[in-house]
Design a protein around this motif. Sequence first.
Motif: not given
Length: 63
Positions: A18-20, A26-28, A53-56
């Motif tokens: 959930i935190l991620r 927010v980052f988006k 890319h970040l998710s992977n």
Amino acid sequence: MNIKKKYAELSNENVHEILREEIGIVFKNILEHAGVFKRDSQGQQAFKEFMNHLSNKSMAQKI
């Protein structure tokens, strides 16, 4: 926003996910407002590729 209201099933087991997710939101928003990626189809495609890319990379760190 109240995290407890948004995530009724908040627990020790899912708090990191959930935190991620919330940090990602927010980052988006920061990237969208900073104008890093244009709001046309090409910019949105580049943004999706960046987020994938970040998710992977994040998923690889879990392994």
